[in-house]
Design an enzyme around this catalytic site. Sequence first.
Site, PDB file in Angstrom:
ATOM      1  N   ARG A 157      57.614  31.303  19.447  1.00  0.00           N
ATOM      2  CA  ARG A 157      57.998  31.912  20.733  1.00  0.00           C
ATOM      3  C   ARG A 157      57.560  31.019  21.897  1.00  0.00           C
ATOM      4  O   ARG A 157      58.280  30.884  22.884  1.00  0.00           O
ATOM      5  CB  ARG A 157      57.395  33.308  20.872  1.00  0.00           C
TER       6      ARG A 157
ATOM      7  N   HIS B   8      60.417  23.789  45.398  1.00  0.00           N
ATOM      8  CA  HIS B   8      60.953  24.683  44.367  1.00  0.00           C
ATOM      9  C   HIS B   8      61.613  23.906  43.227  1.00  0.00           C
ATOM     10  O   HIS B   8      61.496  24.280  42.073  1.00  0.00           O
ATOM     11  CB  HIS B   8      61.974  25.646  44.971  1.00  0.00           C
TER      12      HIS B   8
ATOM     13  N   LYS C 278      58.140  34.446  27.920  1.00  0.00           N
ATOM     14  CA  LYS C 278      56.784  34.945  28.224  1.00  0.00           C
ATOM     15  C   LYS C 278      56.200  34.128  29.381  1.00  0.00           C
ATOM     16  O   LYS C 278      55.394  33.212  29.174  1.00  0.00           O
ATOM     17  CB  LYS C 278      55.917  34.856  26.950  1.00  0.00           C
TER      18      LYS C 278
ATOM     19  N   ARG D 222      54.340  20.579  46.529  1.00  0.00           N
ATOM     20  CA  ARG D 222      55.060  21.851  46.449  1.00  0.00           C
ATOM     21  C   ARG D 222      56.521  21.718  46.840  1.00  0.00           C
ATOM     22  O   ARG D 222      56.852  21.266  47.931  1.00  0.00           O
ATOM     23  CB  ARG D 222      54.386  22.901  47.329  1.00  0.00           C
TER      24      ARG D 222
ATOM     25  N   LEU E  52      60.442  41.530  25.920  1.00  0.00           N
ATOM     26  CA  LEU E  52      59.816  40.466  25.147  1.00  0.00           C
ATOM     27  C   LEU E  52      59.940  40.784  23.659  1.00  0.00           C
ATOM     28  O   LEU E  52      59.744  41.933  23.255  1.00  0.00           O
ATOM     29  CB  LEU E  52      58.329  40.346  25.525  1.00  0.00           C
TER      30      LEU E  52
ATOM     31  N   TYR F 175      52.958  31.546  28.845  1.00  0.00           N
ATOM     32  CA  TYR F 175      51.686  31.723  28.156  1.00  0.00           C
ATOM     33  C   TYR F 175      51.934  32.313  26.780  1.00  0.00           C
ATOM     34  O   TYR F 175      53.056  32.718  26.449  1.00  0.00           O
ATOM     35  CB  TYR F 175      50.723  32.593  28.976  1.00  0.00           C
TER      36      TYR F 175
HETATM   37  C1  LIG Z   1      55.648  42.603  28.346  1.00  0.00           C
HETATM   38  C2  LIG Z   1      55.126  42.498  26.940  1.00  0.00           C
HETATM   39  N1  LIG Z   1      55.822  43.084  25.948  1.00  0.00           N
HETATM   40  C3  LIG Z   1      55.391  43.018  24.668  1.00  0.00           C
HETATM   41  C4  LIG Z   1      54.203  42.362  24.341  1.00  0.00           C
HETATM   42  C5  LIG Z   1      53.773  42.333  22.906  1.00  0.00           C
HETATM   43  O1  LIG Z   1      53.984  41.041  22.385  1.00  0.00           O
HETATM   44  P1  LIG Z   1      53.119  40.464  21.185  1.00  0.00           P
HETATM   45  O2  LIG Z   1      53.199  41.465  20.089  1.00  0.00           O
HETATM   46  O3  LIG Z   1      53.796  39.194  20.829  1.00  0.00           O
HETATM   47  O4  LIG Z   1      51.737  40.278  21.701  1.00  0.00           O
HETATM   48  C6  LIG Z   1      53.459  41.735  25.346  1.00  0.00           C
HETATM   49  C7  LIG Z   1      52.218  41.039  25.006  1.00  0.00           C
HETATM   50  O5  LIG Z   1      51.502  40.545  25.827  1.00  0.00           O
HETATM   51  C8  LIG Z   1      53.934  41.793  26.676  1.00  0.00           C
HETATM   52  O6  LIG Z   1      53.252  41.202  27.678  1.00  0.00           O
END
Ligand SMILES: Cc1ncc(COP(=O)(O)O)c(C=O)c1O
Length: 287
Positions: A52, A102, A149, A100, A207, A33
Amino acid sequence: MSRFAYVNGRYVRHADAVVHIEDRGFQLGDGVYEVWAVFGGKLADAEGHFARLERSLSELRIIEPMSRTALKAVIAEVVRRNHVREGLVYLQVTRGTARRDHVFPAPDTAPTLVLTAKSIDRSAAEAKAAKGIKVVTTPENRWGRCDIKTVGLLPNALAKQKAREAGAVEAWFVDELGFVTEGASSNAWIVDADGRLRTRDTNANILRGITRSSLFQVIAREGMTLDERPFTPAEAVAAREAFITGAGTLVLPVIAVDGKPVGDGKPGPVAARLRRLYIEQAVASAI
Ligand SMILES: Cc1ncc(COP(=O)(O)O)c(C=O)c1O
């Protein structure tokens, strides 16, 4: 006012928007997402979030549902149909719908693409920022690819619930060496005792926040010192200030960690200034 979602080629009423029960996002968490902040009807940090998204898809070998250009047009339409001036766009892509199993489905299985947009009350957000938020810590228990993400957010959801039940808003994950990795939906920062900004480097399993990297530009422009190094919860408590960053929270002061006040227990001037400068930059560069 009706809300609208985009689901696999159609704009549908939000209340009627559905995906199949065998969607791999639902069955296996096999999807990614992305979230954009919307300022004045335009996307903040747009290209960073698109880049990203494309990377998340490529790392998981999920087909891009459409080109970046086409996606921009669809997002603009979702924003328009929902009359969003100040808000958020949420996008989700899964590996599609298949019986379904894996292992990956047939290569010609179309990915699922879902988009929604919602309005945010910016003055309520500013009031929240003026008060600051509390965080709790929780042991890091996520998989080794937090740089992607994915919609597999169970540890994040459990951590947020823990925060909620403790009267806090965010949870910071803490690794086995005692360092904060990041928040359940944000990156974590402090202003240390010497006034230097510190946030964890992205070689760690976190992230790569787009708000985080945009704020780097603000920090460089302001001539502030940035230390890309991890910190412990005790260092956060001993710091002058702490804050989080994310597309949803922008720059949000943290006033307590596990019930212990950060600095004087009030939002500090550095976080407030960075929030203002970040928003100015995001508004000026939104597309
Ligand atoms: C686990 C995590 N870390 C960091 C962020 C911050 O990322 P961004 O600045 O790209 O929204 C998010 C945003 O949802 C997140 O879920």
